[in-house]
Design a protein around this motif. Sequence first.
Motif, PDB file in Angstrom:
ATOM      1  N   ASN A 157      14.317   6.750 -57.904  1.00 25.05           N
ATOM      2  CA  ASN A 157      15.683   6.300 -58.114  1.00 25.05           C
ATOM      3  C   ASN A 157      15.691   4.779 -58.155  1.00 25.05           C
ATOM      4  O   ASN A 157      15.296   4.130 -57.194  1.00 25.05           O
ATOM      5  N   LYS A 158      16.129   4.226 -59.287  1.00 28.53           N
ATOM      6  CA  LYS A 158      16.176   2.766 -59.426  1.00 28.53           C
ATOM      7  C   LYS A 158      17.371   2.172 -58.686  1.00 28.53           C
ATOM      8  O   LYS A 158      17.295   1.063 -58.177  1.00 28.53           O
ATOM      9  N   LYS A 159      18.487   2.930 -58.617  1.00 26.36           N
ATOM     10  CA  LYS A 159      19.684   2.413 -57.934  1.00 26.36           C
ATOM     11  C   LYS A 159      19.479   2.365 -56.432  1.00 26.36           C
ATOM     12  O   LYS A 159      19.882   1.421 -55.778  1.00 26.36           O
ATOM     13  N   ASP A 160      18.869   3.433 -55.871  1.00 26.93           N
ATOM     14  CA  ASP A 160      18.677   3.531 -54.418  1.00 26.93           C
ATOM     15  C   ASP A 160      17.201   3.835 -54.166  1.00 26.93           C
ATOM     16  O   ASP A 160      16.796   4.993 -54.138  1.00 26.93           O
ATOM     17  N   PRO A 161      16.351   2.793 -54.034  1.00 31.02           N
ATOM     18  CA  PRO A 161      14.900   3.005 -53.950  1.00 31.02           C
ATOM     19  C   PRO A 161      14.449   3.830 -52.736  1.00 31.02           C
ATOM     20  O   PRO A 161      13.304   4.264 -52.710  1.00 31.02           O
ATOM     21  N   ASN A 162      15.304   4.043 -51.755  1.00 31.62           N
ATOM     22  CA  ASN A 162      14.897   4.857 -50.602  1.00 31.62           C
ATOM     23  C   ASN A 162      14.933   6.350 -50.899  1.00 31.62           C
ATOM     24  O   ASN A 162      14.387   7.129 -50.130  1.00 31.62           O
ATOM     25  N   ARG A 163      15.576   6.744 -51.981  1.00 33.10           N
ATOM     26  CA  ARG A 163      15.647   8.167 -52.333  1.00 33.10           C
ATOM     27  C   ARG A 163      14.402   8.552 -53.119  1.00 33.10           C
ATOM     28  O   ARG A 163      14.432   8.692 -54.333  1.00 33.10           O
ATOM     29  N   LYS A 164      13.271   8.727 -52.436  1.00 35.36           N
ATOM     30  CA  LYS A 164      12.025   9.084 -53.097  1.00 35.36           C
ATOM     31  C   LYS A 164      11.559  10.430 -52.561  1.00 35.36           C
ATOM     32  O   LYS A 164      11.696  10.713 -51.380  1.00 35.36           O
ATOM     33  N   GLN A 165      10.982  11.249 -53.452  1.00 32.97           N
ATOM     34  CA  GLN A 165      10.405  12.519 -53.035  1.00 32.97           C
ATOM     35  C   GLN A 165       9.130  12.725 -53.834  1.00 32.97           C
ATOM     36  O   GLN A 165       8.971  12.191 -54.922  1.00 32.97           O
ATOM     37  N   ARG A 166       8.224  13.548 -53.286  1.00 32.03           N
ATOM     38  CA  ARG A 166       6.985  13.846 -53.976  1.00 32.03           C
ATOM     39  C   ARG A 166       6.629  15.302 -53.763  1.00 32.03           C
ATOM     40  O   ARG A 166       6.763  15.817 -52.656  1.00 32.03           O
ATOM     41  N   GLN A 167       6.179  15.952 -54.821  1.00 36.61           N
ATOM     42  CA  GLN A 167       5.622  17.291 -54.705  1.00 36.61           C
ATOM     43  C   GLN A 167       4.138  17.181 -54.962  1.00 36.61           C
ATOM     44  O   GLN A 167       3.713  16.650 -55.973  1.00 36.61           O
ATOM     45  N   LYS A 168       3.363  17.697 -54.045  1.00 32.52           N
ATOM     46  CA  LYS A 168       1.920  17.606 -54.151  1.00 32.52           C
ATOM     47  C   LYS A 168       1.439  18.446 -55.320  1.00 32.52           C
ATOM     48  O   LYS A 168       1.811  19.606 -55.465  1.00 32.52           O
ATOM     49  N   GLY A 169       0.602  17.858 -56.149  1.00 33.52           N
ATOM     50  CA  GLY A 169       0.045  18.571 -57.297  1.00 33.52           C
ATOM     51  C   GLY A 169      -1.389  18.940 -57.040  1.00 33.52           C
ATOM     52  O   GLY A 169      -1.861  18.936 -55.893  1.00 33.52           O
ATOM     53  N   PRO A 170      -2.138  19.251 -58.101  1.00 31.54           N
ATOM     54  CA  PRO A 170      -3.552  19.574 -57.921  1.00 31.54           C
ATOM     55  C   PRO A 170      -4.324  18.355 -57.442  1.00 31.54           C
ATOM     56  O   PRO A 170      -3.966  17.225 -57.745  1.00 31.54           O
ATOM     57  N   ALA A 171      -5.372  18.602 -56.691  1.00 28.21           N
ATOM     58  CA  ALA A 171      -6.178  17.507 -56.140  1.00 28.21           C
ATOM     59  C   ALA A 171      -6.859  16.743 -57.273  1.00 28.21           C
ATOM     60  O   ALA A 171      -7.344  17.348 -58.236  1.00 28.21           O
ATOM     61  N   LEU A 172      -6.884  15.427 -57.157  1.00 22.30           N
ATOM     62  CA  LEU A 172      -7.504  14.599 -58.191  1.00 22.30           C
ATOM     63  C   LEU A 172      -9.016  14.620 -58.027  1.00 22.30           C
ATOM     64  O   LEU A 172      -9.548  14.570 -56.918  1.00 22.30           O
ATOM     65  N   LYS A 173      -9.719  14.696 -59.165  1.00 19.64           N
ATOM     66  CA  LYS A 173     -11.181  14.687 -59.135  1.00 19.64           C
ATOM     67  C   LYS A 173     -11.672  13.260 -59.117  1.00 19.64           C
ATOM     68  O   LYS A 173     -11.092  12.391 -59.761  1.00 19.64           O
ATOM     69  N   LYS A 174     -12.736  13.024 -58.363  1.00 22.07           N
ATOM     70  CA  LYS A 174     -13.283  11.659 -58.307  1.00 22.07           C
ATOM     71  C   LYS A 174     -14.348  11.460 -59.364  1.00 22.07           C
ATOM     72  O   LYS A 174     -15.011  12.331 -59.786  1.00 22.07           O
TER      73      LYS A 174
END
Length: 45
Positions: A28-45
């Motif tokens: 959210n650009k208006k209210d930067p504290n409104r952040k959420q994340r959904q975990k996706g597949p693990a990243l390969k190194k």
Amino acid sequence: MKVRASIKADKSKGDMVVRRKGRLYVINKKDPNRKQRQKGPALKK
């Protein structure tokens, strides 16, 4: 990736659902504290 029910994006408050590197984010650009994340597949190194 399916969006989990626990991730809520309210368009009227300016939330945007963004996919980055296989993960799902709510940012959210208006209210930067409104952040959420959904975990996706693990990243390969």
